[in-house]
Every structure is written in structure tokens, then in C-alpha cells.
Design an enzyme around this catalytic site. Structure first.
Site, PDB file in Angstrom:
ATOM      1  N   GLY A 260      -5.460   5.904  -1.351  1.00  7.05           N
ATOM      2  CA  GLY A 260      -5.257   4.318  -2.233  1.00  7.05           C
ATOM      3  C   GLY A 260      -5.113   3.495  -0.356  1.00  7.05           C
ATOM      4  CD  GLN A 261      -5.418  -0.452   2.279  1.00 12.14           C
ATOM      5  OE1 GLN A 261      -5.835   1.161   3.202  1.00 12.14           O
ATOM      6  NE2 GLN A 261      -4.867  -1.500   3.075  1.00 12.14           N
ATOM      7  N   GLY A 262      -3.964  -0.584  -1.105  1.00 11.06           N
ATOM      8  CA  GLY A 262      -2.902  -1.737  -1.695  1.00 11.06           C
ATOM      9  C   GLY A 262      -2.416  -2.921  -0.661  1.00 11.06           C
TER      10      GLY A 262
ATOM     11  N   PRO B 231      -1.810   0.869   3.042  1.00 12.51           N
ATOM     12  CG  PRO B 231      -2.396   2.266   4.969  1.00 12.51           C
ATOM     13  CD  PRO B 231      -2.199   0.932   4.550  1.00 12.51           C
TER      14      PRO B 231
ATOM     15  CE  LYS C  26       3.270   1.428  -2.467  1.00 10.01           C
ATOM     16  NZ  LYS C  26       3.381   0.697  -3.510  1.00 10.01           N
TER      17      LYS C  26
ATOM     18  CG  ASP D  64       0.585  -6.961  -9.711  1.00  8.43           C
ATOM     19  OD1 ASP D  64      -0.906  -7.103 -10.784  1.00  8.43           O
ATOM     20  OD2 ASP D  64      -0.338  -6.205  -9.333  1.00  8.43           O
TER      21      ASP D  64
END
Length: 441
Positions: free
Chosen positions: A122-124, A128, A143, A261
């Protein structure tokens, strides 16, 4: 009569002696502190370990200090034979455990485990996330802080501070305090419904956080991707799991932690579909210092009261959880006008029936859906003080679950009794048939 020259010489000698005494006192104090520190360290190595944290629902009670080369996470959910924290061989010279027991890994080891960072999960905003497979067979999520991410740098520091399993007194503390002097005390969190940090890397200019691998991905992917169907019982259990995780942050952690969040993308599921709260990059300890830190969160999940006042409280997390509850019920994303549907549904007792996920229609207990929707509505109250605490939310969801289990037990008992009754009737019919045959002869 005393000459002026003698007076000056006397003053100079006095000052010199004073300075000498002060210097000797200073170095004596330093030597004493160093000696005391070494003595304490020796004592810690020689005495049995003791639990550091026992509070909070579902908390692991097996964190100990001091630590050996093993990772601090040793709860019952992580058996040694399949532990995700086995990681690379203990003989690796490039890997060493910090004073906290949380391992620090060399860049080359992570590069090898991620196959040169090729398997992306995934990507945040942090950067990555890669899948890492170790020689021991364990799997983890790595991460990696993006080099051009200023926000990611802050989130890295926050995630380490919030997610570490004990107080850090060595290289991580040095790294954090060097880059951010305000960080002087690191948090420690471990819970069965939190995605746990199991290692880190600060090497060759790279900053990485290593987490347990969650094989079923995020709740958002499960709800919104085609081909995936979450049953009602799974959704109810997921809501309960999330409440356990938040309950630990709000009521079990010291000091309390506001996630800040919460969203379906930050709820991850393991191989057994247990839901865990992830991503503490924006988390904040509940310490009210009066400073304005700016709005942070995700559109669609942010508490309107927080957006208007910029005052963050635990009730902001409650609002976000209310949104997630309605995501579970409707499979409508918050950025696709979910709140409009929720507000319309709230106008009548059975309004939620109209916005129920089509995959659940006819395949769930509608009364349980309505009960969960009522809990969600309370979480979304405009006035934060009118919203329930996470403990109250958790107990309300637990009651729905308990009623379901009690009903299943009753039905199972009734089915068993019916089966036994039918068996007796069959036996009696056979006996009557035999008697009829005898009488006919």
C-alpha cells in the site's frame, strides 16, 4: 598595613581555589552518577524481570525489562513456533536489540526480506508499505518513510513514540530527541486489537517501521472491493474488535491516546479476520497544553465539532467510530454522501433498513442491525459531551453479540430437544408396530 598587591594576590588565590573545588565537585558528581547508573544496570541484569504494564482490556501482561535479544512482544497470541517476531537469525551481526527489547534491523536485511522492496502492500502519507518475508518464514509489513515526506517524518516520530512497547533509553530515544527535542518520553502500547510494532530501521539514511503482517488487508478493501462479501456476523464482530482497540487507547493507555485518524482504511484484519486498529502517525496523547496543532485527519471521518473548534478530544474518535459503524451497515463510503443517508435513516425507527448493504438483505438479523445503528447514531451526536464513552459503546455492542449467542444456544438446545423427541417417537412407533405384528399372529 596590607599592600594592594598582596590583596590582589589573595583574591586571585581564593578564586583559583574556588574554581578548583567547583571543578572537583562537578567531576565527582559525574563519576557518582555514572557509577550509580552502572550499578543499577548490573542489578537489572541480575534480577528477574517484572511486568511493565497490566492495565487495559485485553492488554498483554508479558512485557518485561530488561530484555535479551528477543522481541518484547511475547503474548499468548504469538506462539513461538509461528511467531511473526522471530525475524532474522539471532546470529546476524547487523541486527541488535535496543535496550527496550525492540529490535533494530540493518537496511540490507530488510532489503533482502522485501526482495529489494518489490512487493508493495500500500501507499500512505508516511510512504510505501512493503511485504517482507524472513528466512525463518515469518511475514511482516515494512513502512518506509518517503524521502520527500515532511509529514511522514513527523508521523514516523509519532508512530514510534506511540507504538513502542516500552520506554526507550538508547538509540531510538537518541534519534528522536536529536531530530525533535520535544520528544523526551516514548509511549508503550500493546493490545490484541492494535497492529503491533515489532521492529524498526534507522540505517543508510532510511527510516522504517516494521509491523506484524495483516493478511486480510484493510476493512475498506473488504467493504468496497468486488468479489469480497463480509457477512453480518463478521461485521458485528469487527465492530466489537475495533471498540476493544479504541477502549485500550482511551482507557487503558497511560496517558490516554487519541487516535485522531480512525477510518476503515486504518482497520486491518489478520488471517482469522480479527480486526486491529492501525496507523498511529497522527495520534496524540491526551495532554492539554493549549497549543494549536492544526486540523489533522481524513475528510468524511473528522468530527465537525473538532473542525469548528480545533479542540481534539476522545469524543472525536467516537465520532469517527460512528462513521465506521455505518460503513459496516451500509458499505457506503463517507466521501460518497454517507452522512446524508444516515441522517435520512435516522428519521424513522426502521429507516436503516432502507440503506442496508444489499449483500446483507435477507441474510442478517434486522433487529441487530437496528441496534447497532442506534449505537452509531449516538456516536455521531453533534454535541461531543452527548456522545457515549468508548467503554459504553463497547458494552452496547457486546450486549448485541451476547444476545445473538444466547439465541443461538437456545435454538441449538431446542433443536436438540426436538431431535431427541422425534427419536423417541420413532422408537415408540417401531415398538407399536412390533406389538401389532404379535397381536396379528
Amino acid at each position: 598595613m596590607v599592600h594592594n598587591g598582596d590583596l590582589v594576590i589573595g583574591i586571585c588565590v581564593g578564586l583559583a581555589l574556588g574554581i578548583l573545588i567547583a571543578v572537583l565537585a562537578f567531576f565527582s558528581l559525574r563519576w557518582y552518577k555514572k557509577h550509580a547508573y552502572l550499578q543499577r544496570s548490573a542489578n537489572e541484569r541480575s534480577v528477574p524481570t517484572h511486568p511493565l504494564r497490566i492495565n487495559g482490556f485485553g492488554t498483554s501482561t508479558e512485557f518485561s525489562a530488561p530484555f535479551s535479544n528477543a522481541v518484547a512482544v511475547k503474548g499468548s497470541e504469538y506462539p513461538q513456533k509461528s511467531s511473526q517476531v522471530s525475524w532474522w537469525s539471532h546470529h546476524s551481526k547487523d541486527r541488535f536489540a535496543s535496550a527496550s527489547g525492540l529490535p533494530r534491523y540493518a537496511y540490507k536485511d530488510i532489503q533482502k526480506a522485501t526482495q529489494n522492496f518489490t512487493t508493495i502492500l500500500g501507499q500512505g502519507s508516511f510512504g510505501p508499505v512493503y511485504k517482507a518475508t524472513m528466512p525463518t518464514g515469518g511475514v511482516a509489513a515494512v513502512k518506509v518513510l518517503a524521502s520527500n515526506s515532511n509529514q511522514g517524518e513527523r508521523e514516523f516520530q509519532t508512530e514510534v513514540r506511540i507504538a513502542l512497547t516500552t520506554f526507550i533509553k538508547s538509540e531510538v530515544l537518541f534519534f528522536l530527541t536529536k531530530s525533535n527535542p520535544r520528544v523526551s518520553l516514548l509511549g508503550r502500547l500493546h493490545h490484541r486489537n492494535l497492529v503491533n510494532l515489532i521492529g524498526y530501521c534507522v540505517d543508510k539514511g532510511q527510516h522504517m517501521l516494521i509491523y506484524e503482517f495483516m493478511s486480510n488487508g484493510s476493512l475498506a478493501n473488504l467493504l468496497y472491493s468486488e468479489g469480497q462479501v463480509l457477512g453480518w456476523e463478521e461485521r458485528l464482530q469487527i465492530s466489537l474488535d475495533i471498540s476493544h482497540g479504541i477502549e485500550y487507547l482511551h482507557e487503558g493507555a497511560v496517558p490516554p491516546v487519541i487516535h485522531r485518524d480512525l477510518k476503515s482504511a486504518n482497520i486491518l484484519l489478520d488471517h482469522s479476520m480479527k480486526a486491529k486498529v492501525a496507523d498511529f502517525g497522527l495520534s496524540k496523547e491526551e495532554v492539554f497544553d493549549g497549543r494549536n496543532s492544526g486540523l489533522k485527519g481524513t475528510y468524511g471521518y473528522m468530527d465537525p465539532a473538532y473542525m469548528s473548534s480545533n479542540k481534539l478530544t476522545m469524543k472525536s474518535d467516537i465520532y469517527s467510530f460512528g462513521i465506521i459503524i455505518f460503513e459496516l451497515i451500509t458499505a457506503i463510503h463517507p466521501q460518497q454522501n454517507l452522512m446524508e443517508y444516515v441522517n435520512l435513516a435516522g428519521m424513522s425507527h426502521d429507516g436503516v433498513d432502507e440503506i442496508l448493504d444489499k449483500q446483507l438483505v435477507g441474510a442478517c438479523n434486522i433487529e441487530e442491525v437496528r441496534e447497532l445503528a442506534k449505537i452509531g447514531q449516538k456516536c455521531l451526536h453533534k454535541l461531543p459531551r452527548k456522545r457515549p464513552s468508548i467503554g459504553e459503546v463497547m458494552q452496547a455492542i457486546l450486549k448485541i453479540k451476547q444476545r445473538r449467542l444466547a439465541k443461538e444456544d437456545t435454538m441449538s438446545f431446542a433443536a436438540g430437544e426436538y431431535s431427541r423427541m422425534m427419536s423417541r417417537i420413532e422408537v415408540q412407533q417401531i415398538e407399536l408396530s412390533k406389538l401389532a405384528g404379535i397381536n396379528g399372529e
